[in-house]
Design an enzyme around this catalytic site. Sequence first.
Site, PDB file in Angstrom:
ATOM      1  N   SER A 139       0.853  -1.193   0.000  1.00 58.98           N
ATOM      2  CA  SER A 139       0.000   0.000   0.000  1.00 58.98           C
ATOM      3  C   SER A 139       0.885   1.238   0.000  1.00 58.98           C
ATOM      4  O   SER A 139       2.043   1.178   0.450  1.00 58.98           O
ATOM      5  CB  SER A 139      -0.856   0.012   1.270  1.00 58.98           C
ATOM      6  OG  SER A 139      -1.567   1.220   1.383  1.00 58.98           O
ATOM      7  N   TYR A 152      -1.599  -1.044  10.800  1.00 61.76           N
ATOM      8  CA  TYR A 152      -1.813  -1.334   9.366  1.00 61.76           C
ATOM      9  C   TYR A 152      -0.644  -0.810   8.541  1.00 61.76           C
ATOM     10  O   TYR A 152      -0.080  -1.534   7.712  1.00 61.76           O
ATOM     11  CB  TYR A 152      -3.132  -0.717   8.891  1.00 61.76           C
ATOM     12  CG  TYR A 152      -3.360  -0.939   7.406  1.00 61.76           C
ATOM     13  CD1 TYR A 152      -3.702  -2.193   6.917  1.00 61.76           C
ATOM     14  CD2 TYR A 152      -3.208   0.101   6.493  1.00 61.76           C
ATOM     15  CE1 TYR A 152      -3.892  -2.412   5.557  1.00 61.76           C
ATOM     16  CE2 TYR A 152      -3.404  -0.107   5.129  1.00 61.76           C
ATOM     17  CZ  TYR A 152      -3.747  -1.367   4.668  1.00 61.76           C
ATOM     18  OH  TYR A 152      -3.928  -1.592   3.320  1.00 61.76           O
TER      19      TYR A 152
HETATM   20  N1  LIG Z   1      -8.861  -0.647  -0.834  1.00 66.45           N
HETATM   21  C1  LIG Z   1      -7.844   0.141  -0.577  1.00 66.45           C
HETATM   22  O1  LIG Z   1      -7.986   1.372  -0.464  1.00 66.45           O
HETATM   23  C2  LIG Z   1      -6.446  -0.445  -0.450  1.00 66.45           C
HETATM   24  C3  LIG Z   1      -5.360   0.438  -0.548  1.00 66.45           C
HETATM   25  C4  LIG Z   1      -4.082  -0.084  -0.436  1.00 66.45           C
HETATM   26  C5  LIG Z   1      -3.886  -1.430  -0.249  1.00 66.45           C
HETATM   27  N2  LIG Z   1      -4.962  -2.255  -0.165  1.00 66.45           N
HETATM   28  C6  LIG Z   1      -4.697  -3.697   0.055  1.00 66.45           C
HETATM   29  O2  LIG Z   1      -5.295  -4.417  -1.001  1.00 66.45           O
HETATM   30  C7  LIG Z   1      -5.544  -5.761  -0.561  1.00 66.45           C
HETATM   31  C8  LIG Z   1      -6.949  -6.153  -0.982  1.00 66.45           C
HETATM   32  O3  LIG Z   1      -7.877  -5.331  -0.309  1.00 66.45           O
HETATM   33  P1  LIG Z   1      -9.227  -4.838  -0.970  1.00 66.45           P
HETATM   34  O4  LIG Z   1      -9.167  -3.372  -1.045  1.00 66.45           O
HETATM   35  O5  LIG Z   1      -9.546  -5.586  -2.194  1.00 66.45           O
HETATM   36  O6  LIG Z   1     -10.236  -5.189   0.237  1.00 66.45           O
HETATM   37  P2  LIG Z   1     -11.534  -6.135   0.295  1.00 66.45           P
HETATM   38  O7  LIG Z   1     -12.471  -5.781  -0.791  1.00 66.45           O
HETATM   39  O8  LIG Z   1     -11.991  -6.016   1.706  1.00 66.45           O
HETATM   40  O9  LIG Z   1     -10.942  -7.584   0.030  1.00 66.45           O
HETATM   41  C9  LIG Z   1     -10.140  -8.242   0.983  1.00 66.45           C
HETATM   42  C10 LIG Z   1     -10.010  -9.705   0.607  1.00 66.45           C
HETATM   43  O10 LIG Z   1      -9.189 -10.353   1.605  1.00 66.45           O
HETATM   44  C11 LIG Z   1      -9.872 -11.525   2.036  1.00 66.45           C
HETATM   45  N3  LIG Z   1      -9.551 -11.841   3.425  1.00 66.45           N
HETATM   46  C12 LIG Z   1      -9.720 -11.062   4.512  1.00 66.45           C
HETATM   47  N4  LIG Z   1      -9.372 -11.722   5.613  1.00 66.45           N
HETATM   48  C13 LIG Z   1      -8.970 -12.969   5.219  1.00 66.45           C
HETATM   49  C14 LIG Z   1      -8.502 -14.117   5.895  1.00 66.45           C
HETATM   50  N5  LIG Z   1      -8.375 -14.153   7.240  1.00 66.45           N
HETATM   51  N6  LIG Z   1      -8.170 -15.221   5.175  1.00 66.45           N
HETATM   52  C15 LIG Z   1      -8.320 -15.206   3.834  1.00 66.45           C
HETATM   53  N7  LIG Z   1      -8.737 -14.152   3.132  1.00 66.45           N
HETATM   54  C16 LIG Z   1      -9.070 -13.041   3.821  1.00 66.45           C
HETATM   55  C17 LIG Z   1     -11.362 -11.197   1.881  1.00 66.45           C
HETATM   56  O11 LIG Z   1     -12.110 -12.392   1.701  1.00 66.45           O
HETATM   57  P3  LIG Z   1     -12.992 -13.127   2.804  1.00 66.45           P
HETATM   58  O12 LIG Z   1     -13.627 -12.068   3.674  1.00 66.45           O
HETATM   59  O13 LIG Z   1     -13.970 -13.888   1.978  1.00 66.45           O
HETATM   60  O14 LIG Z   1     -12.032 -14.007   3.553  1.00 66.45           O
HETATM   61  C18 LIG Z   1     -11.344 -10.409   0.578  1.00 66.45           C
HETATM   62  O15 LIG Z   1     -11.396 -11.297  -0.507  1.00 66.45           O
HETATM   63  C19 LIG Z   1      -5.314  -5.756   0.955  1.00 66.45           C
HETATM   64  O16 LIG Z   1      -4.055  -6.330   1.237  1.00 66.45           O
HETATM   65  C20 LIG Z   1      -5.308  -4.284   1.313  1.00 66.45           C
HETATM   66  O17 LIG Z   1      -4.530  -4.020   2.459  1.00 66.45           O
HETATM   67  C21 LIG Z   1      -6.238  -1.811  -0.257  1.00 66.45           C
END
Ligand SMILES: NC(=O)c1ccc[n+]([C@@H]2O[C@H](COP(=O)([O-])OP(=O)(O)OC[C@H]3O[C@@H](n4cnc5c(N)ncnc54)[C@H](OP(=O)(O)O)[C@@H]3O)[C@@H](O)[C@H]2O)c1
Length: 270
Positions: A139, A152
């Site tokens: 991130s 985080y």
């Molecule tokens: N959105 C942003 O603004 C942003 C910015 C920078 C970085 N990121 C990073 O991008 C990545 C993806 O996030 P996203 O934005 O796509 O969020 P999201 O829509 O909340 O997706 C998160 C994914 O992680 C899975 N997950 C969560 N806990 C888990 C566990 N204990 N075991 C297995 N899977 C798990 C969830 O699936 P289940 O709930 O079905 O397990 C979901 O598929 C993350 O690493 C996040 O830190 C996001």
Amino acid sequence: MTNSLAAITGASAGIGSVFARKLAAQGYDLLLIARRGDRLEQLAAELERAHQIHVEACTADLSAVEGVDRVAARLAAEPRLDLLVNNAGFGVKGRFWEAPLDKQIEMHRLNIGAILRLTHAALGPMVARGRGAIINVASVAGFTRSPGSVSYCATKAWVNAFTEGIYLDLKSARSPVVVQALCPGFTYSEFHDVAGVDRASIPKSFWMTAEDVVEASLSGLRRRKLFVVPGWRYKLVVALVNRIPVRLRLALEAGAPHNRARLPGRGNPD
Ligand SMILES: NC(=O)c1ccc[n+]([C@@H]2O[C@H](COP(=O)([O-])OP(=O)(O)OC[C@H]3O[C@@H](n4cnc5c(N)ncnc54)[C@H](OP(=O)(O)O)[C@@H]3O)[C@@H](O)[C@H]2O)c1
């Protein structure tokens, strides 16, 4: 001919599900990993129909030892694994001493522990085969510190440092295996719902779509880029925070509106 296999953690939502769609369109077979098996099954069926590929749904909690061990064993034994996307992750909101410790520990297990374990399982065989790639989703927060999001940011700083270290290890071994730290800024997904952060507290111009983020990642992968920061605003942020004096950086970080929004009280929108 058999297809290459891509494994994607956190494929049931957001950035991970977009990786699944884009890689399916490129002809990869897929291993989709997350806790919500129903969502994975649905996506798998849709992608198999649309692209004539094989997609396997793997339900696992990657913050639990049993789940991450099972997935690691599967990855280590898969000779077709050409791409691992370590994407699953979540954030915890609130001042460090006020946010629940058990949630912060769970976040470290997922955001750090699972990446460490799965990268170790996948990388040895990839190096031996002389091919493959790993994308670790970090991130922009990995380059900054934010009040109300201390742990985080620290997990994402670890992902950046870890991925850079792996890059150097691979270089020293003259391995063609590629690693990337993908560093998105604010991206529309379920992330902020899970973290309990009000999207309205963040200026509209800072939001990106998961499609744009994944496009930037895959384009960076073709060019073997180590750090991929999607969007010019975030490229600028990262360039600046790496160059300005620490005191100035801290003042900017303390005053940023999205940082204030993560703190209870003090007139923030939550
Ligand atoms: N959105 C942003 O603004 C942003 C910015 C920078 C970085 N990121 C990073 O991008 C990545 C993806 O996030 P996203 O934005 O796509 O969020 P999201 O829509 O909340 O997706 C998160 C994914 O992680 C899975 N997950 C969560 N806990 C888990 C566990 N204990 N075991 C297995 N899977 C798990 C969830 O699936 P289940 O709930 O079905 O397990 C979901 O598929 C993350 O690493 C996040 O830190 C996001």
